[in-house]
Design an enzyme around this catalytic site. Structure first.
Site, PDB file in Angstrom:
ATOM      1  N   ARG A 106     -17.491 -37.780 -32.589  1.00  0.00           N
ATOM      2  CA  ARG A 106     -17.829 -37.753 -31.173  1.00  0.00           C
ATOM      3  C   ARG A 106     -19.184 -37.172 -30.821  1.00  0.00           C
ATOM      4  O   ARG A 106     -19.848 -37.626 -29.902  1.00  0.00           O
ATOM      5  CB  ARG A 106     -16.793 -36.889 -30.470  1.00  0.00           C
ATOM      6  CG  ARG A 106     -16.013 -37.670 -29.506  1.00  0.00           C
ATOM      7  CD  ARG A 106     -14.938 -36.842 -28.971  1.00  0.00           C
ATOM      8  NE  ARG A 106     -13.743 -37.637 -29.085  1.00  0.00           N
ATOM      9  CZ  ARG A 106     -12.571 -37.250 -28.655  1.00  0.00           C
ATOM     10  NH1 ARG A 106     -12.430 -36.054 -28.127  1.00  0.00           N
ATOM     11  NH2 ARG A 106     -11.550 -38.030 -28.753  1.00  0.00           N
ATOM     12  N   ARG A 158     -14.533 -30.943 -32.748  1.00  0.00           N
ATOM     13  CA  ARG A 158     -13.125 -31.277 -32.994  1.00  0.00           C
ATOM     14  C   ARG A 158     -12.960 -32.746 -33.370  1.00  0.00           C
ATOM     15  O   ARG A 158     -13.525 -33.634 -32.721  1.00  0.00           O
ATOM     16  CB  ARG A 158     -12.321 -31.004 -31.725  1.00  0.00           C
ATOM     17  CG  ARG A 158     -10.862 -31.360 -31.817  1.00  0.00           C
ATOM     18  CD  ARG A 158     -10.218 -31.123 -30.485  1.00  0.00           C
ATOM     19  NE  ARG A 158     -10.813 -31.965 -29.478  1.00  0.00           N
ATOM     20  CZ  ARG A 158     -10.232 -33.033 -28.959  1.00  0.00           C
ATOM     21  NH1 ARG A 158      -9.032 -33.390 -29.338  1.00  0.00           N
ATOM     22  NH2 ARG A 158     -10.841 -33.745 -28.042  1.00  0.00           N
ATOM     23  N   HIS A 216     -15.493 -32.294 -22.180  1.00  0.00           N
ATOM     24  CA  HIS A 216     -14.124 -32.705 -22.481  1.00  0.00           C
ATOM     25  C   HIS A 216     -13.287 -31.619 -23.152  1.00  0.00           C
ATOM     26  O   HIS A 216     -12.154 -31.370 -22.760  1.00  0.00           O
ATOM     27  CB  HIS A 216     -14.208 -33.938 -23.387  1.00  0.00           C
ATOM     28  CG  HIS A 216     -12.901 -34.467 -23.875  1.00  0.00           C
ATOM     29  ND1 HIS A 216     -11.904 -34.879 -23.023  1.00  0.00           N
ATOM     30  CD2 HIS A 216     -12.420 -34.678 -25.129  1.00  0.00           C
ATOM     31  CE1 HIS A 216     -10.873 -35.325 -23.734  1.00  0.00           C
ATOM     32  NE2 HIS A 216     -11.160 -35.197 -25.003  1.00  0.00           N
ATOM     33  N   GLN A 273      -4.975 -39.095 -23.464  1.00  0.00           N
ATOM     34  CA  GLN A 273      -4.637 -40.514 -23.600  1.00  0.00           C
ATOM     35  C   GLN A 273      -4.387 -40.880 -25.059  1.00  0.00           C
ATOM     36  O   GLN A 273      -3.372 -41.430 -25.426  1.00  0.00           O
ATOM     37  CB  GLN A 273      -5.775 -41.368 -23.042  1.00  0.00           C
ATOM     38  CG  GLN A 273      -5.973 -41.238 -21.558  1.00  0.00           C
ATOM     39  CD  GLN A 273      -7.170 -42.054 -21.071  1.00  0.00           C
ATOM     40  OE1 GLN A 273      -7.817 -42.764 -21.831  1.00  0.00           O
ATOM     41  NE2 GLN A 273      -7.472 -41.943 -19.790  1.00  0.00           N
ATOM     42  N   GLU A 282      -9.112 -43.229 -34.221  1.00  0.00           N
ATOM     43  CA  GLU A 282     -10.178 -42.784 -33.306  1.00  0.00           C
ATOM     44  C   GLU A 282     -11.366 -42.357 -34.152  1.00  0.00           C
ATOM     45  O   GLU A 282     -11.280 -42.351 -35.386  1.00  0.00           O
ATOM     46  CB  GLU A 282      -9.681 -41.641 -32.428  1.00  0.00           C
ATOM     47  CG  GLU A 282      -8.690 -42.095 -31.361  1.00  0.00           C
ATOM     48  CD  GLU A 282      -8.219 -40.957 -30.465  1.00  0.00           C
ATOM     49  OE1 GLU A 282      -9.059 -40.269 -29.895  1.00  0.00           O
ATOM     50  OE2 GLU A 282      -7.006 -40.767 -30.378  1.00  0.00           O
ATOM     51  N   HIS A 338     -17.072 -35.852 -24.216  1.00  0.00           N
ATOM     52  CA  HIS A 338     -16.443 -37.118 -24.587  1.00  0.00           C
ATOM     53  C   HIS A 338     -17.449 -38.223 -24.297  1.00  0.00           C
ATOM     54  O   HIS A 338     -18.036 -38.262 -23.213  1.00  0.00           O
ATOM     55  CB  HIS A 338     -15.157 -37.338 -23.776  1.00  0.00           C
ATOM     56  CG  HIS A 338     -14.292 -38.408 -24.381  1.00  0.00           C
ATOM     57  ND1 HIS A 338     -14.634 -39.736 -24.343  1.00  0.00           N
ATOM     58  CD2 HIS A 338     -13.125 -38.341 -25.060  1.00  0.00           C
ATOM     59  CE1 HIS A 338     -13.698 -40.439 -24.961  1.00  0.00           C
ATOM     60  NE2 HIS A 338     -12.772 -39.609 -25.414  1.00  0.00           N
TER      61      HIS A 338
HETATM   62  C1  SIN Z   1      -9.208 -39.787 -26.142  1.00  0.00           C
HETATM   63  O1  SIN Z   1      -8.216 -40.432 -25.864  1.00  0.00           O
HETATM   64  O2  SIN Z   1     -10.300 -40.285 -26.378  1.00  0.00           O
HETATM   65  C2  SIN Z   1      -9.088 -38.299 -26.176  1.00  0.00           C
HETATM   66  C3  SIN Z   1      -8.404 -37.906 -27.404  1.00  0.00           C
HETATM   67  C4  SIN Z   1      -8.873 -36.552 -27.823  1.00  0.00           C
HETATM   68  O3  SIN Z   1      -9.749 -35.990 -27.192  1.00  0.00           O
HETATM   69  O4  SIN Z   1      -8.375 -36.056 -28.842  1.00  0.00           O
END
Ligand code: SIN
Length: 533
Positions: A284, A380, A345, A46, A113, A238
């Protein structure tokens, strides 16, 4: 059936497709994929793809963010290669027809992000992977030099040592055996160069936002053939997947937090400020662990992700897919917080490769999530993986073309066909179904976000029992796709546990209560595993 090509690609996500399109300019490509071509993890991505794009940003900042998110384990040389090739990778995708979202002034709409110090993520609303996969699949389908074999599950690599029944070091890859799911027959696919682009292994855990295909096939096959496997303890959870009994851990993109969403307890209190200065945009591993801790401390089944303050119009325009999907489960994210939990994830470890994507088996490359290039280290950085897929696909293609031109590869012509021996149709499918569930539950409970040595040892005992049972079953009965995948997830489970037991510290995604601190003196290094023959 025997198919010989110049380049054999297993997998049809971003890495496999980019590689195929590049080498197809110079030779015949055979592309195997286990379901319909676009059924990939890429398609479900996404958030987006990270690359330096503005003068406020720099390669140095992207490198720093990647190193920091990866708990200083990433290989800085590889990080630099990937980051500095970022803008060219974006250009490449755009030239293949990918449409990233733009602002009113036509400039690209970059998002943020967790762990990113700048807005540098290209996206296509909240379905970036779908748009990338669409454009690349169209190009691959139209290419006269690429033959696609859908519904073909790779069973095992064919190597020179296997064919000649001799110990050969280093061994060379000659192709793969693959099961045609429509006919039930195993075919031989030979090529001077084989590329594994088979993706990750989220299905090894009970809860995952990965598609059903993510069963670690490439890693398991490469391990069985003698390749080195690295850093399997670093499974990324995730932080935010939808908590709903029927939602199959639907991903709620980190970009939602990138655009201002706040994680809250059930009583509405925001909690991320207690864990990291970047709060909801912390890397994350930290967010997932914080949620796990909050849920356990308060006895809650989930936490809540609140973006209601951004207004309904904005939310519907920026996150149409997430909005629609949540609505279909009775949750209106414009009016109420979304219930979320962490789920498996992304696998940061995988088949160890060099800076060209080459494994330690000659003529065998690994690219995308299946590979451990050194980019991700212990965790990552969000949206670095699609970038890695493109950059390493191009590098592996360049190296393959050099080998091909020098004729520095082995001829795949003398491969024996697959031998089914005395195997018959299974009369006990329940063994497969039961063992799938057992492995995934065991991994979730004992090898999850927070680990201890005792739980890891318990998990290893159980996994080895299941492994024995599957090995017997495997040789007695005709293989099916479920059985191949089960055999692979058990292998991957064992590799994750063994790597986790080796690492005597907590770093990034690997958190062990018996060694809660980082140990930079002994453990700032990869965890490596190789099969003993
Ligand atoms: C996300 O949209 O949160 C996933 C993106 C990613 O895992 O790099």
């Amino acid at each position: 059936m025997k198919v010989i090509s110049d380049f054999l690609v297993v997998g049809s996500g971003i890495a496999g497709l980019c590689y195929a399109l590049t080498v197809a300019e110079r030779g015949q490509v055979c592309l195997l994929t286990k379901r319909e071509i676009a059924t990939t993890a890429t398609r479900l991505a996404q958030g987006g793809i990270a690359a330096v794009a503005t003068t406020d940003d720099s390669f140095e900042q992207h490198i720093q963010d990647t190193m920091e998110a990866g708990a200083w384990l990433p290989d800085e040389k590889i990080v630099r290669i990937v980051v500095e090739n970022g803008p060219a990778a974006i250009e490449d995708l755009i030239s293949r027809g990918v449409n990233f979202s733009r602002k009113e002034d036509e400039s690209y709409d970059l998002t943020r992000e967790g762990g990113h110090s700048q807005r540098r993520i290209y996206h296509a609303k909240d379905e970036t992977g779908k748009e990338i996969e669409r454009a690349l699949v169209e190009a691959v389908r139209a290419h006269p030099n690429i033959t696609i074999y859908e519904n073909h599950v790779a069973v095992d690599l064919i190597t020179k040592a296997k064919v000649t029944r001799r110990r050969i070091k280093p061994d060379s890859c000659l192709g793969v055996y693959a099961l045609n799911q429509e006919t039930g027959l195993v075919g031989t696919f030979g090529a001077p160069i084989t590329v594994l682009a088979t993706g990750g292994a989220g299905k090894v855990y009970l809860y995952t936002c990965n598609p059903d295909i993510a069963t670690g096939d490439g890693i398991a096959m490469a391990y069985r053939a003698g390749a080195t496997i690295a850093n399997m303890e670093f499974m990324q959870f995730h932080p935010t997947t939808l908590y709903h009994p029927h939602a199959k851990s639907f991903l709620v993109s980190e970009a939602v937090r990138g655009e201002g969403a706040i994680l809250r307890r059930s009583d509405g209190t925001a909690f991320m400020e207690n864990y990291h200065p970047l709060k909801d945009l912390a890397p994350r591993d930290i967010v997932a662990r914080a949620i796990d801790y909050e849920m356990k401390m308060h006895g809650d089944d989930c936490v809540f992700l609140d973006i209601t303050h951004m207004g309904a119009d904005y939310i519907k325009d920026r996150f149409p897919y997430i909005h629609e999907t949540c609505l279909s489960y009775g949750i209106d994210m414009t009016q109420e917080p979304i219930p979320v939990v962490p789920a498996a994830h992304y696998l940061c470890g995988g088949i160890k490769v060099d800076s060209w994507g080459e494994t330690d088996i000659k003529n065998l490359f690994a690219i995308g999530e299946v590979a451990c290039t050194g980019l991700h280290g212990a965790n990552r950085l969000a949206s670095n993986s699609l970038l890695e897929g493109v950059v390493f696909a191009k590098r592996a293609a360049q190296r393959s073309l050099d080998l091909f031109a020098q004729k520095a590869t082995s001829s795949p012509l003398d491969i024996e066909p697959w031998d089914t021996g005395s195997a018959k149709d299974s009369d006990e499918e329940v063994v497969v179904a039961h063992n799938w569930d057992e492995i995934r539950l065991c991994m979730w409970n004992y090898v999850g976000i927070v680990r201890t040595d005792k739980r890891l040892i318990r998990a290893l005992r159980r996994v080895r029992m299941v492994q024995e049972e599957i090995t017997d079953y495997y040789w007695d009965f005709l293989i099916t796709s479920d059985l191949i995948e089960l055999r692979n997830i058990v292998t991957v489970a064992e590799l994750i546990i063994r790597c986790a037991l080796k690492r005597k510290e907590s770093r990034g995604l690997h958190y062990n209560l018996d060694y809660p601190e980082k140990d930079d003196i002994h453990w700032k290094q990869d965890t490596l595993i190789r099969k003993a023959f």
